[in-house]
Write an enzyme that holds these catalytic residues in place. Structure first.
Site, mmCIF file in Angstrom:
data_model
loop_
_atom_site.group_PDB
_atom_site.id
_atom_site.type_symbol
_atom_site.label_atom_id
_atom_site.label_comp_id
_atom_site.label_asym_id
_atom_site.label_seq_id
_atom_site.Cartn_x
_atom_site.Cartn_y
_atom_site.Cartn_z
ATOM 1 N N LYS A 145 0.855 -1.190 0.000
ATOM 2 C CA LYS A 145 0.000 0.000 0.000
ATOM 3 C C LYS A 145 0.888 1.237 0.000
ATOM 4 C CE LYS A 145 0.834 1.377 4.460
ATOM 5 N NZ LYS A 145 1.509 2.660 4.817
ATOM 6 N N PRO A 205 9.837 -5.161 1.276
ATOM 7 C CA PRO A 205 10.769 -4.955 2.391
ATOM 8 C C PRO A 205 10.034 -4.830 3.714
ATOM 9 C CG PRO A 205 10.437 -2.901 1.202
ATOM 10 C CD PRO A 205 9.729 -3.965 0.410
ATOM 11 N N MET A 206 10.685 -5.254 4.781
ATOM 12 C CA MET A 206 10.142 -5.049 6.114
ATOM 13 C C MET A 206 10.486 -3.627 6.552
ATOM 14 S SD MET A 206 11.183 -8.726 7.807
ATOM 15 C CE MET A 206 10.465 -8.334 9.401
ATOM 16 N N GLY A 207 9.533 -2.960 7.176
ATOM 17 C CA GLY A 207 9.795 -1.623 7.686
ATOM 18 C C GLY A 207 9.955 -0.570 6.618
ATOM 19 N N GLY A 208 9.303 -0.750 5.473
ATOM 20 C CA GLY A 208 9.459 0.212 4.387
ATOM 21 C C GLY A 208 8.354 1.241 4.296
ATOM 22 N N GLY A 210 3.538 -1.448 4.160
ATOM 23 C CA GLY A 210 2.569 -2.363 4.750
ATOM 24 C C GLY A 210 2.864 -3.834 4.613
ATOM 25 N N GLY A 220 4.268 -6.354 6.456
ATOM 26 C CA GLY A 220 3.838 -7.257 7.522
ATOM 27 C C GLY A 220 2.348 -7.207 7.764
ATOM 28 N N SER A 221 1.767 -6.010 7.742
ATOM 29 C CA SER A 221 0.324 -5.866 7.945
ATOM 30 C C SER A 221 -0.455 -6.546 6.827
ATOM 31 C CB SER A 221 -0.057 -4.386 8.009
ATOM 32 O OG SER A 221 0.523 -3.749 9.122
ATOM 33 N N SER A 222 0.040 -6.413 5.606
ATOM 34 C CA SER A 222 -0.614 -7.052 4.467
ATOM 35 C C SER A 222 -0.553 -8.569 4.588
ATOM 36 C CB SER A 222 0.048 -6.596 3.165
ATOM 37 O OG SER A 222 -0.579 -7.177 2.049
ATOM 38 N N ASP A 259 -2.637 -0.922 10.636
ATOM 39 C CA ASP A 259 -2.944 -0.936 9.201
ATOM 40 C C ASP A 259 -3.617 -2.220 8.734
ATOM 41 O OD1 ASP A 259 -1.795 1.552 9.014
ATOM 42 O OD2 ASP A 259 0.045 0.878 8.043
#
EC number: 2.7.1.148
Length: 290
Positions: free
Chosen positions: A13, A96-99, A102, A104-106, A138
């Protein structure tokens, strides 16, 4: 239970704008932001089973299973629905993580939506969003699957229909802690609230961007470069930045000028999530237990 092996998108997102309007008494930030999905993301291949166990491969380096948001989502659904089924989940990870896009949330939302279908727990979107909110602010946006205007502390969602533009999304090689940005003394916290129609007809801004550019020279450098070619800004609290274009070819022309060492992709905005479209396809294809 539907015991077929099924594939589910887990899209990224963008925050097309992000304004911070104030602070609540308990310290949370009041904001207005516009979420839009893009047609680029991770993919989960899920095989439901009757083991009661949730297994995930491959392991994410540095993330224990019980800290994995996919595992947390699946086990939370088991508890909420009093479900004894299990699943094996293969994660194809490209976000990427922490980009700030979203990832991890996705992943968590895709697990909730897919397993609700495969386990036939028949929870509503409201119930899945309630489970998701406990996993991350999110997650409900991804569960509901429509572009959304979020207000309050992010919990008030209403459907929105921004133009489905093409985006060049670039990830500077830095990791940004959201708490550091929201806790910064110089962060703008008094942007006046406006209605969505006004915001859609106003040049978009991310109130976090000034602080992120000040603290992270790599982000500042990348944004300055993109701004030569198109309207560009930060998504979320970063580290990803994006430029918007009216066509795929325009975005790809600028992508081709980036160094191979820079992580970037071109994608189109989507007001209906690819996850929601996939769920509808499975439902209409009569994947039902024998």
């Amino acid at each position: 239970m539907i015991d077929l092996s099924t594939r589910w998108p887990s899209p990224a997102k963008l925050n097309l704008f992000l304004y911070i309007n104030g602070r609540t008494e308990n310290g949370y930030h009041e904001l207005q932001t516009l979420f839009q999905f893009v047609d680029h993301g991770d993919e989960l291949t899920i095989q439901a089973n009757d083991s009661g166990e949730i297994t995930i491969s491959p392991e994410i380096e540095g993330v224990p299973l019980k800290d994995n948001l996919i595992w947390k989502a699946a086990t939370a659904l088991q508890r909420f629905a009093n479900c004894s089924y299990g699943a094996h989940i293969d994660l194809h990870k490209i976000l990427p993580m922490g980009g700030g896009i979203g990832g991890g949330s996705s992943n968590a939302a895709t697990a909730l939506v897919a397993l609700n279908y495969l386990w036939q727990t028949n929870l509503s979107d409201d119930e899945l969003a309630e489970i998701g909110l406990a996993l991350g602010a999110d997650v409900p946006v991804f569960v509901r699957g429509f572009s959304a205007f979020a207000e309050g502390v992010g919990e008030k969602l209403s459907p929105a229909h921004p133009d489905e533009k093409w985006y060049l999304v670039v990830r500077p090689n830095v990791s940004i802690a959201t708490a550091d940005i929201f806790g910064h003394p110089d962060l703008t916290r008094n942007t006046p609230k406006r209605d969505l129609e006004t915001l859609l007809n106003t040049p978009s801004v991310n109130d976090c961007e000034k602080i992120v550019r000040m603290l992270y020279p790599e982000v500042d450098k990348q944004l300055s470069w993109l701004l030569q070619y198109a309207p560009s800004r930060l998504t979320g609290t970063g580290s990803c930045v994006f430029a918007e274009f009216s066509s795929k070819s325009e975005a790809e022309t600028i992508l081709a000028q980036l160094s191979d060492k820079v992580s970037a992709f071109v994608a189109q905005g989507r007001n209906i999530s690819p996850l929601k479209e996939t769920l509808a396809e499975y439902q209409s294809a009569s994947h039902r237990p024998i």
